[in-house]
Design a protein around this motif. Sequence first.
Motif, mmCIF file in Angstrom:
data_model
loop_
_atom_site.group_PDB
_atom_site.id
_atom_site.type_symbol
_atom_site.label_atom_id
_atom_site.label_comp_id
_atom_site.label_asym_id
_atom_site.label_seq_id
_atom_site.Cartn_x
_atom_site.Cartn_y
_atom_site.Cartn_z
ATOM 1 N N TRP A 284 2.193 -48.474 9.229
ATOM 2 C CA TRP A 284 1.663 -47.707 8.109
ATOM 3 C C TRP A 284 0.422 -48.402 7.563
ATOM 4 O O TRP A 284 0.417 -49.608 7.333
ATOM 5 N N ALA B 176 -7.836 -39.123 1.746
ATOM 6 C CA ALA B 176 -7.979 -37.844 2.434
ATOM 7 C C ALA B 176 -8.602 -36.800 1.523
ATOM 8 O O ALA B 176 -8.289 -36.737 0.329
ATOM 9 N N TYR C 214 -1.972 -38.314 13.924
ATOM 10 C CA TYR C 214 -1.712 -39.176 12.778
ATOM 11 C C TYR C 214 -0.728 -38.507 11.827
ATOM 12 O O TYR C 214 -0.905 -37.344 11.456
ATOM 13 N N ILE D 167 0.502 -38.354 8.182
ATOM 14 C CA ILE D 167 -0.153 -38.664 6.909
ATOM 15 C C ILE D 167 0.726 -38.227 5.747
ATOM 16 O O ILE D 167 1.305 -37.138 5.760
ATOM 17 N N PHE E 143 -9.600 -39.400 6.132
ATOM 18 C CA PHE E 143 -9.316 -38.167 6.858
ATOM 19 C C PHE E 143 -9.857 -36.983 6.063
ATOM 20 O O PHE E 143 -9.462 -36.782 4.911
ATOM 21 N N VAL F 289 -3.700 -41.994 0.630
ATOM 22 C CA VAL F 289 -2.657 -41.688 1.612
ATOM 23 C C VAL F 289 -2.195 -42.956 2.322
ATOM 24 O O VAL F 289 -2.869 -43.992 2.298
ATOM 25 N N TYR G 296 -0.834 -43.688 6.358
ATOM 26 C CA TYR G 296 -0.866 -42.983 7.631
ATOM 27 C C TYR G 296 -0.492 -43.930 8.765
ATOM 28 O O TYR G 296 -0.550 -45.162 8.628
#
Length: 252
Positions: free
Chosen positions: A25, A30, A78, A80, A125, A145, A147
């Motif tokens: 992780w 994002a 990915y 997320i 992202f 986030v 991910y």
Amino acid sequence: MASGKRLILQLLVVCLAAPAVRSAWLQGTATFYGGRDGSGTMGGACGYSNLYDEGYGLSNAALSTVLFNDGASCGQCYLIMCDHSKSRMCKTGKAITVTATNLCPPNYNLPNDNGGWCNPPRPHFDMSQPAWLNIGIYEAGIIPVVYQQVKCWRKGGLRFTILGFNYFELVLVTNVAGSGSIKSISVKGTKTGWTQMSRNWGVIWQGMSGLAGQALSFSISSTGGQNIIFQNVIPAGWTFGQTYTTWQQFDY
């Protein structure tokens, strides 16, 4: 402290239901683009065109420069999740797996923490809006986030599309499972030996000059380390713009 414990518990729950993990992780941010129908996310720097036809759909994202890796990350998956220990604009308990299909270009006119979200060295992202709304509240615009890269799952086998023109043939390889991305490709015609190809850009590869009129085979190695030979996957009568499918698929 309590929010941190809730995040750990949430990660454990997500991990139990997640695809096979390919990385730890990590933290990032994002945003979203492309409108509510996701149509604005078709095409882009990876070389894909219609993401539905190529096996990816709307669960996609453009990667920041550091994640994009000059196109080598195209096709990777990915998992997320919004980090609710840092924001109240998360949809708690929600996660989504997206495919890397585009580049989120840097904007050096803006600072990294105020609009230059995709500038190096930020892991960011820029997701399709339908994908982003699974984990974030619309009004937030940008969310923190966590991910990790995970195994990609696809329906059916790889798809090969011949692009270019006479004496400059290219191949677009899509619907890749496992690691989702390709490390190397070699091509062989019915009248030639194996020839190493090179990445033209994204998931488009070059190095097929002089193979017109021949059935084509490909030896492909994924970034996960698996090699598969796709024997005569493209028939001798191939034409530019046509897509050919196979039942063969990567596991890793």
